[in-house]
Design an enzyme around this catalytic site. Structure first.
Site, PDB file in Angstrom:
ATOM      1  N   ASN A 182       0.864  -1.179   0.000  1.00  0.00           N
ATOM      2  CA  ASN A 182       0.000   0.000   0.000  1.00  0.00           C
ATOM      3  C   ASN A 182       0.908   1.240   0.000  1.00  0.00           C
ATOM      4  OD1 ASN A 182      -1.395   2.289   1.038  1.00  0.00           O
ATOM      5  ND2 ASN A 182      -3.085   0.938   1.600  1.00  0.00           N
ATOM      6  N   HIS A 209       1.188   6.127   1.642  1.00  0.00           N
ATOM      7  CA  HIS A 209       2.024   6.994   2.483  1.00  0.00           C
ATOM      8  C   HIS A 209       3.064   7.767   1.675  1.00  0.00           C
ATOM      9  CE1 HIS A 209       0.083   5.667   6.084  1.00  0.00           C
ATOM     10  NE2 HIS A 209       0.172   4.430   5.628  1.00  0.00           N
ATOM     11  N   HIS A 239      -3.891  -4.614   7.460  1.00  0.00           N
ATOM     12  CA  HIS A 239      -4.038  -3.469   8.362  1.00  0.00           C
ATOM     13  C   HIS A 239      -3.207  -3.650   9.627  1.00  0.00           C
ATOM     14  CE1 HIS A 239      -5.485   0.136  10.245  1.00  0.00           C
ATOM     15  NE2 HIS A 239      -5.950   0.467   9.064  1.00  0.00           N
ATOM     16  N   GLU A 277     -11.149  -9.204   2.314  1.00  0.00           N
ATOM     17  CA  GLU A 277      -9.886  -8.866   2.972  1.00  0.00           C
ATOM     18  C   GLU A 277     -10.206  -8.714   4.448  1.00  0.00           C
ATOM     19  OE1 GLU A 277      -7.316  -5.831   1.311  1.00  0.00           O
ATOM     20  OE2 GLU A 277      -6.343  -5.524   3.261  1.00  0.00           O
ATOM     21  N   GLU A 335      -8.433   0.617  -3.353  1.00  0.00           N
ATOM     22  CA  GLU A 335      -9.355   0.663  -2.211  1.00  0.00           C
ATOM     23  C   GLU A 335     -10.185   1.924  -2.318  1.00  0.00           C
ATOM     24  OE1 GLU A 335      -6.916   0.891   1.204  1.00  0.00           O
ATOM     25  OE2 GLU A 335      -6.066  -1.078   0.938  1.00  0.00           O
ATOM     26  N   ARG A 361      -9.220   8.242  -1.466  1.00  0.00           N
ATOM     27  CA  ARG A 361     -10.223   8.678  -0.478  1.00  0.00           C
ATOM     28  C   ARG A 361     -11.125   9.759  -1.053  1.00  0.00           C
ATOM     29  NH1 ARG A 361     -10.299   7.973   4.993  1.00  0.00           N
ATOM     30  NH2 ARG A 361      -8.947   6.297   5.703  1.00  0.00           N
ATOM     31  N   HIS A 412      -5.363   3.693  -2.025  1.00  0.00           N
ATOM     32  CA  HIS A 412      -6.696   4.083  -1.549  1.00  0.00           C
ATOM     33  C   HIS A 412      -6.989   5.477  -2.088  1.00  0.00           C
ATOM     34  CE1 HIS A 412      -9.460   4.376   2.291  1.00  0.00           C
ATOM     35  NE2 HIS A 412     -10.074   4.740   1.180  1.00  0.00           N
ATOM     36  N   THR A 437      -8.237   3.525   7.980  1.00  0.00           N
ATOM     37  CA  THR A 437      -9.484   2.757   7.993  1.00  0.00           C
ATOM     38  C   THR A 437      -9.618   1.981   9.300  1.00  0.00           C
ATOM     39  OG1 THR A 437      -9.002   2.463   5.656  1.00  0.00           O
ATOM     40  CG2 THR A 437     -10.886   1.262   6.533  1.00  0.00           C
ATOM     41  N   ARG A 468      -7.038  12.991   0.363  1.00  0.00           N
ATOM     42  CA  ARG A 468      -6.014  13.533   1.260  1.00  0.00           C
ATOM     43  C   ARG A 468      -4.602  13.065   0.886  1.00  0.00           C
ATOM     44  NH1 ARG A 468      -7.205  10.152   6.762  1.00  0.00           N
ATOM     45  NH2 ARG A 468      -9.271  11.021   6.466  1.00  0.00           N
TER      46      ARG A 468
HETATM   47  N1  PXP Z   1      -5.762  -3.070   3.551  1.00  0.00           N
HETATM   48  C1  PXP Z   1      -6.725  -2.120   3.583  1.00  0.00           C
HETATM   49  C2  PXP Z   1      -8.082  -2.476   3.048  1.00  0.00           C
HETATM   50  C3  PXP Z   1      -6.465  -0.835   4.086  1.00  0.00           C
HETATM   51  O1  PXP Z   1      -7.455   0.098   4.120  1.00  0.00           O
HETATM   52  C4  PXP Z   1      -5.167  -0.527   4.544  1.00  0.00           C
HETATM   53  C5  PXP Z   1      -4.864   0.842   5.056  1.00  0.00           C
HETATM   54  O2  PXP Z   1      -5.091   1.794   4.071  1.00  0.00           O
HETATM   55  C6  PXP Z   1      -4.195  -1.535   4.469  1.00  0.00           C
HETATM   56  C7  PXP Z   1      -4.521  -2.799   3.991  1.00  0.00           C
HETATM   57  C8  PXP Z   1      -2.774  -1.285   4.901  1.00  0.00           C
HETATM   58  O3  PXP Z   1      -2.723  -0.968   6.255  1.00  0.00           O
HETATM   59  P1  PXP Z   1      -1.363  -0.511   6.912  1.00  0.00           P
HETATM   60  O4  PXP Z   1      -0.965   0.787   6.279  1.00  0.00           O
HETATM   61  O5  PXP Z   1      -1.699  -0.382   8.356  1.00  0.00           O
HETATM   62  O6  PXP Z   1      -0.346  -1.594   6.627  1.00  0.00           O
END
Ligand code: PXP
Length: 256
Positions: free
Chosen positions: A6, A9, A205, A147, A69, A44, A42, A100, A48
């Site tokens: 992901n 960031h 997550h 997921e 996402e 949003r 993602h 999330t 953001r």
């Molecule tokens: N999976 C989903 C569906 C998410 O919303 C997120 C966070 O955006 C992640 C995985 C990744 O989470 P993390 O950044 O905490 O590893």
């Protein structure tokens, strides 16, 4: 175990200065070279971090499958149907949350958008809490995949094994080894139930270099999506090395 990275960031860092670096597309190419299996991003509603232009560029240029996402936002879903990421993962979204915070509440209004995405050739996953109720509903909605939200497990492990009592979503979970084991059991049973019902099972997550191995050991889970811990480590050791270390935990991969 497949590893989806992901990369939100990267865009968060860019948006801290509203400039053009670091560029999430550059991260896509690095992830690809470092052996990641998927790009997760993602979009949003408040844009953001990732924006519409990122989505378009990344889907058009990535050699890795893109897992988008998003919330149940009709403009974003229309964009997905025309840009065609490999997968859309429907997630809950609250403006005030940092990330999330829980699984999606499932109900019959999801049926039409799920079908529309599938008709456009896009796999659909639902980001849900690991409860049997949610899994039965995901099955009824004819989603391709679930997921499982590992946030509760991740928070318990943070509370138990670090002095961190101050995460953005510290829930005072009464972190004991027994509760952590119970949550792992919940995730195992949910994974098995999902697979038995014909759903593909993914998870993510809050997973990091300390707590991911136990999730990798759940054989029904075929893919993890991990963001924050990998990008955080990349600040110190570089993105290729951070991915390599997480891939070592994930074990041998099955490329798409
Ligand atoms: N999976 C989903 C569906 C998410 O919303 C997120 C966070 O955006 C992640 C995985 C990744 O989470 P993390 O950044 O905490 O590893």
């Amino acid at each position: 175990m497949r590893l989806g990275i992901n990369i939100d960031h990267i865009a968060t860092l860019r948006e801290a200065r509203k400039t053009n670096q670091p560029d999430p597309l550059e991260a896509v190419f690095i992830c690809e070279k470092a052996g990641a299996n998927q790009i997760t991003m993602h979009l949003r509603e408040d844009r953001r971090h990732m924006n519409d232009f990122d989505l378009k560029r990344i889907i058009e240029s990535s050699f890795l499958p893109v897992n988008l996402e998003c919330a149940l936002d009709h403009d974003i879903l229309d964009m997905a149907c025309s840009l065609k990421p490999a997968r859309v993962t429907l997630v809950p979204e609250k403006r005030e949350e940092v990330t999330t915070e829980g699984g999606l509440r499932l109900d019959s209004k999801l049926k039409t958008p799920i079908k529309k995405l599938q008709d456009a050739g896009i796999e659909v996953a639902l980001f849900i809490d690991p409860s049997f109720d949610s899994i039965f509903q995901a099955c009824e909605l004819e989603s391709n995949a679930i997921e499982l939200h590992t946030g509760r497990y991740a928070n318990l492990s943070l509370e138990l094994f670090t002095n961190l009592k101050r995460t953005h979503n510290a829930l005072k979970l009464n972190a004991t080894k027994a509760n952590l084991e119970d949550e792992l059991t919940v995730l195992k049973l949910a994974s098995k139930k999902g697979l038995d019902l014909g759903l593909k099972v993914y998870a993510g997550h809050g997973l990091n270099y300390q707590n991911t191995q136990a999730i990798v050991d759940i054989k029904e889970i075929e893919e993890l999506n991990i963001g924050h811990s990998i990008i955080a480590r990349a600040v110190f050791v570089g993105l290729p090395q951070a991915i390599k270390e997480m891939k070592e935990i994930c074990g041998s991969d099955g490329r798409f």
